[in-house]
Design a protein around this motif. Structure first.
Motif, PDB file in Angstrom:
ATOM      1  N   GLY A  21      -2.654  11.897  -1.668  1.00 34.38           N
ATOM      2  CA  GLY A  21      -3.683  11.104  -1.456  1.00 34.38           C
ATOM      3  C   GLY A  21      -3.475  10.125  -2.679  1.00 34.38           C
ATOM      4  N   ARG A  22      -3.272  10.386  -4.016  1.00 34.61           N
ATOM      5  CA  ARG A  22      -3.053   9.434  -4.911  1.00 34.61           C
ATOM      6  C   ARG A  22      -1.963   8.444  -4.851  1.00 34.61           C
ATOM      7  N   GLY A  23      -0.933   8.794  -4.201  1.00 34.66           N
ATOM      8  CA  GLY A  23       0.178   7.822  -3.990  1.00 34.66           C
ATOM      9  C   GLY A  23      -0.337   6.924  -2.636  1.00 34.66           C
ATOM     10  N   GLY A  24      -1.252   7.525  -1.808  1.00 34.77           N
ATOM     11  CA  GLY A  24      -1.578   6.452  -0.749  1.00 34.77           C
ATOM     12  C   GLY A  24      -2.462   5.583  -1.200  1.00 34.77           C
ATOM     13  N   ASP A  25      -3.279   6.159  -2.147  1.00 40.27           N
ATOM     14  CA  ASP A  25      -4.646   4.937  -2.627  1.00 40.27           C
ATOM     15  C   ASP A  25      -3.787   3.982  -3.279  1.00 40.27           C
ATOM     16  N   PHE A  26      -2.640   4.387  -4.330  1.00 39.86           N
ATOM     17  CA  PHE A  26      -1.863   3.410  -5.012  1.00 39.86           C
ATOM     18  C   PHE A  26      -0.995   2.458  -4.025  1.00 39.86           C
ATOM     19  N   TRP A  27      -0.322   2.982  -3.258  1.00 41.44           N
ATOM     20  CA  TRP A  27       0.597   2.191  -2.606  1.00 41.44           C
ATOM     21  C   TRP A  27      -0.098   1.330  -1.491  1.00 41.44           C
ATOM     22  N   SER A  28      -1.097   1.944  -0.842  1.00 37.43           N
ATOM     23  CA  SER A  28      -1.994   1.045  -0.095  1.00 37.43           C
ATOM     24  C   SER A  28      -2.370  -0.402  -0.695  1.00 37.43           C
ATOM     25  N   ARG A  29      -2.850  -0.113  -1.830  1.00 39.03           N
ATOM     26  CA  ARG A  29      -3.623  -1.320  -2.691  1.00 39.03           C
ATOM     27  C   ARG A  29      -2.078  -2.131  -3.140  1.00 39.03           C
ATOM     28  N   ALA A  30      -1.101  -1.452  -3.597  1.00 36.90           N
ATOM     29  CA  ALA A  30      -0.163  -2.400  -4.062  1.00 36.90           C
ATOM     30  C   ALA A  30       0.525  -3.224  -2.997  1.00 36.90           C
ATOM     31  N   LEU A  31       0.766  -2.640  -1.885  1.00 37.30           N
ATOM     32  CA  LEU A  31       1.576  -3.308  -0.739  1.00 37.30           C
ATOM     33  C   LEU A  31       0.410  -3.981   0.191  1.00 37.30           C
ATOM     34  N   GLY A  32      -0.774  -3.635   0.228  1.00 39.90           N
ATOM     35  CA  GLY A  32      -1.448  -4.296   1.319  1.00 39.90           C
ATOM     36  C   GLY A  32      -1.352  -3.442   2.629  1.00 39.90           C
ATOM     37  N   TYR A  33      -1.042  -2.290   2.589  1.00 39.20           N
ATOM     38  CA  TYR A  33      -0.782  -1.475   3.571  1.00 39.20           C
ATOM     39  C   TYR A  33      -2.070  -0.527   4.009  1.00 39.20           C
ATOM     40  N   GLN A  34      -2.208  -0.164   5.322  1.00 40.40           N
ATOM     41  CA  GLN A  34      -3.403   0.643   5.702  1.00 40.40           C
ATOM     42  C   GLN A  34      -2.977   1.843   6.120  1.00 40.40           C
ATOM     43  N   ARG A  35      -3.805   3.230   5.750  1.00 39.09           N
ATOM     44  CA  ARG A  35      -3.758   4.017   6.319  1.00 39.09           C
ATOM     45  C   ARG A  35      -3.581   4.614   7.942  1.00 39.09           C
ATOM     46  N   GLY A  36      -2.570   4.891   8.325  1.00 41.93           N
ATOM     47  CA  GLY A  36      -2.396   5.279  10.036  1.00 41.93           C
ATOM     48  C   GLY A  36      -3.316   6.640  10.406  1.00 41.93           C
ATOM     49  N   ASP A  37      -3.226   6.865  11.617  1.00 43.89           N
ATOM     50  CA  ASP A  37      -3.828   8.113  12.078  1.00 43.89           C
ATOM     51  C   ASP A  37      -3.358   9.250  10.999  1.00 43.89           C
TER      52      ASP A  37
END
Length: 109
Positions: A15-31
Motif C-alpha cells: 500500500g505504501r509502496g503503491g502510494d509512493f511509486w504511483s505519485r513518483a512515476l505518474g502511474y495509476q493503480r490497476g484492477d
C-alpha cells in the motif's frame, strides 16, 4: 521478440509502496492494487510484491514465442533456474550471466 512487460519490485508494504511509486512515476493503480500502470499507456507496469525479489518480467506474445525466446536467451548465456512452479505457470525463470533472475512470461496465457 520479448519486451519488458513488468518490473517486479520488492516492497515491505504494498500500500505504501503503491502510494509512493504511483505519485513518483505518474502511474495509476490497476484492477489489482499490486499493479501500477503507466497513465499514458506506454511502458512496463510495476508489480509491487512483498514476498518476491526485484526482477524483470519479459513478456512474449504466446507460448511459441516464449519457448523460442527462452532458447534464444539461453544461447546468449542465460541459464534456467530450478524453481517451484505452480501447476498453471505461464512463466519460465532464467538467470543472466551474473545470476540476476528474470522471468519470460507467456503474456497470451
Amino acid at each position: 521478440m520479448v519486451r519488458i512487460g513488468a518490473i517486479v519490485l520488492n516492497v515491505s508494504d504494498t500500500g505504501r509502496g503503491g502510494d509512493f511509486w504511483s505519485r513518483a512515476l505518474g502511474y495509476q493503480r490497476g484492477d489489482n492494487p499490486h499493479f501500477l500502470l503507466p497513465s499514458a499507456g506506454g511502458g512496463p507496469r510495476l508489480h509491487l510484491d512483498a514476498t518476491d525479489r526485484t526482477h524483470l518480467d519479459l513478456w512474449a506474445a504466446d507460448e511459441d514465442e516464449q519457448l523460442a525466446e527462452v532458447e534464444r536467451l539461453q544461447a546468449l548465456g542465460a541459464t534456467r533456474v530450478a524453481w517451484d512452479y505452480p501447476e498453471d505457470a505461464d512463466f519460465v525463470v532464467l538467470a543472466d550471466p551474473d545470476g540476476n533472475v528474470f522471468c519470460v512470461v507467456n503474456a497470451g496465457a
